[in-house]
Write an enzyme that holds these catalytic residues in place. Sequence first.
Site, short mmCIF file in Angstrom:
data_model
loop_
_atom_site.label_atom_id
_atom_site.label_comp_id
_atom_site.label_asym_id
_atom_site.label_seq_id
_atom_site.Cartn_x
_atom_site.Cartn_y
_atom_site.Cartn_z
N LYS A 240 14.17 1.55 -4.70
CA LYS A 240 14.28 0.28 -5.43
C LYS A 240 15.33 0.47 -6.51
O LYS A 240 15.02 0.62 -7.69
CB LYS A 240 12.95 -0.09 -6.09
CG LYS A 240 11.89 -0.63 -5.20
CD LYS A 240 10.72 -1.10 -6.06
CE LYS A 240 9.52 -1.44 -5.27
NZ LYS A 240 8.40 -1.89 -6.13
N PHE B 69 6.12 -5.32 -4.29
CA PHE B 69 5.00 -4.38 -4.30
C PHE B 69 4.69 -4.02 -2.86
O PHE B 69 4.20 -4.84 -2.10
CB PHE B 69 3.78 -5.00 -4.97
CG PHE B 69 2.78 -3.96 -5.40
CD1 PHE B 69 2.17 -3.12 -4.49
CD2 PHE B 69 2.48 -3.80 -6.74
CE1 PHE B 69 1.26 -2.16 -4.87
CE2 PHE B 69 1.57 -2.84 -7.14
CZ PHE B 69 0.97 -2.01 -6.21
N ASP C 234 0.18 2.99 -1.69
CA ASP C 234 -1.12 2.37 -1.93
C ASP C 234 -1.09 1.34 -3.04
O ASP C 234 -0.13 1.24 -3.80
CB ASP C 234 -2.14 3.44 -2.30
CG ASP C 234 -1.98 3.91 -3.74
OD1 ASP C 234 -2.96 3.81 -4.51
OD2 ASP C 234 -0.88 4.39 -4.12
N GLU D 265 9.84 12.21 -1.46
CA GLU D 265 9.16 11.19 -2.25
C GLU D 265 9.01 9.92 -1.43
O GLU D 265 9.85 9.63 -0.57
CB GLU D 265 9.97 10.93 -3.52
CG GLU D 265 9.42 9.88 -4.44
CD GLU D 265 8.11 10.26 -5.09
OE1 GLU D 265 7.08 10.28 -4.37
OE2 GLU D 265 8.08 10.50 -6.30
N ASP D 266 7.96 9.17 -1.69
CA ASP D 266 7.75 7.92 -0.98
C ASP D 266 8.69 6.83 -1.46
O ASP D 266 9.32 6.14 -0.66
CB ASP D 266 6.29 7.46 -1.05
CG ASP D 266 5.77 7.30 -2.47
OD1 ASP D 266 6.47 7.70 -3.44
OD2 ASP D 266 4.65 6.79 -2.63
N ASP E 257 11.49 4.33 -8.02
CA ASP E 257 11.47 3.09 -8.79
C ASP E 257 12.35 3.30 -10.02
O ASP E 257 13.57 3.31 -9.91
CB ASP E 257 10.02 2.76 -9.14
CG ASP E 257 9.81 1.32 -9.55
OD1 ASP E 257 10.59 0.82 -10.38
OD2 ASP E 257 8.86 0.70 -9.06
N ARG F 91 -3.08 2.96 2.32
CA ARG F 91 -2.23 4.09 2.70
C ARG F 91 -2.16 4.28 4.21
O ARG F 91 -1.17 4.77 4.73
CB ARG F 91 -2.76 5.39 2.08
CG ARG F 91 -2.61 5.49 0.59
CD ARG F 91 -2.95 6.90 0.11
NE ARG F 91 -3.15 6.98 -1.32
CZ ARG F 91 -2.20 7.09 -2.22
NH1 ARG F 91 -0.94 7.12 -1.84
NH2 ARG F 91 -2.48 7.18 -3.50
#
Length: 181
Positions: free
Chosen positions: A132, A153, A160, A100-101, A104, A166
């Site tokens: 995070k 952010f 993105d 996963e990127d 959150d 990206r």
Amino acid sequence: MYTENDVERVLLSADQLKERVAQLAESITQDYKDTYPLFIAVLKGSFVFYSDLLRAVGMPVQADFMSVSSYGENAVSSGRVKIVKDSDADVRGRSVLIVEDIIDSGNTLYALKNLLLQRGAKSVKICALLDKASRRTADIAADYVGFEIEDEFVIGYGLDYAERYRNLPYVGILKRSVYEK
């Protein structure tokens, strides 16, 4: 159209990312050395990290992809997973690594991990480029974390805003003026 002027500052340079990916790949290679694991990228944001990680891992792996989203009223994640693109692989009896990127709230990953376990995966671990932790609402943690970050952010390296940024070679913080219009 965008420019790099939309970036408030670079949070993680291309060199930092490359070095950390190599370290993660070394740990993953050690942990999975006697298996043929299934790596599942969560699209779209993880695709750059995923491809770099796959090339850095020193063993054979099966690569696959899923595209998922969590949904709920007022854009609050319900923790239920809506599968947009499912895995083509049979996970029964497999050691699965979700790539996963960013984590959150953790709601989508919590539901995805449980779904894969319900489908019969032997084990399900998570590798996240960014974490995070301050935003976490689900009881989930990554087994491998690239970087813990503050509640900013972030864009670039696959991440993105409105399908832009990206392709930046680094992770940057997006200026508030861009997304608070």
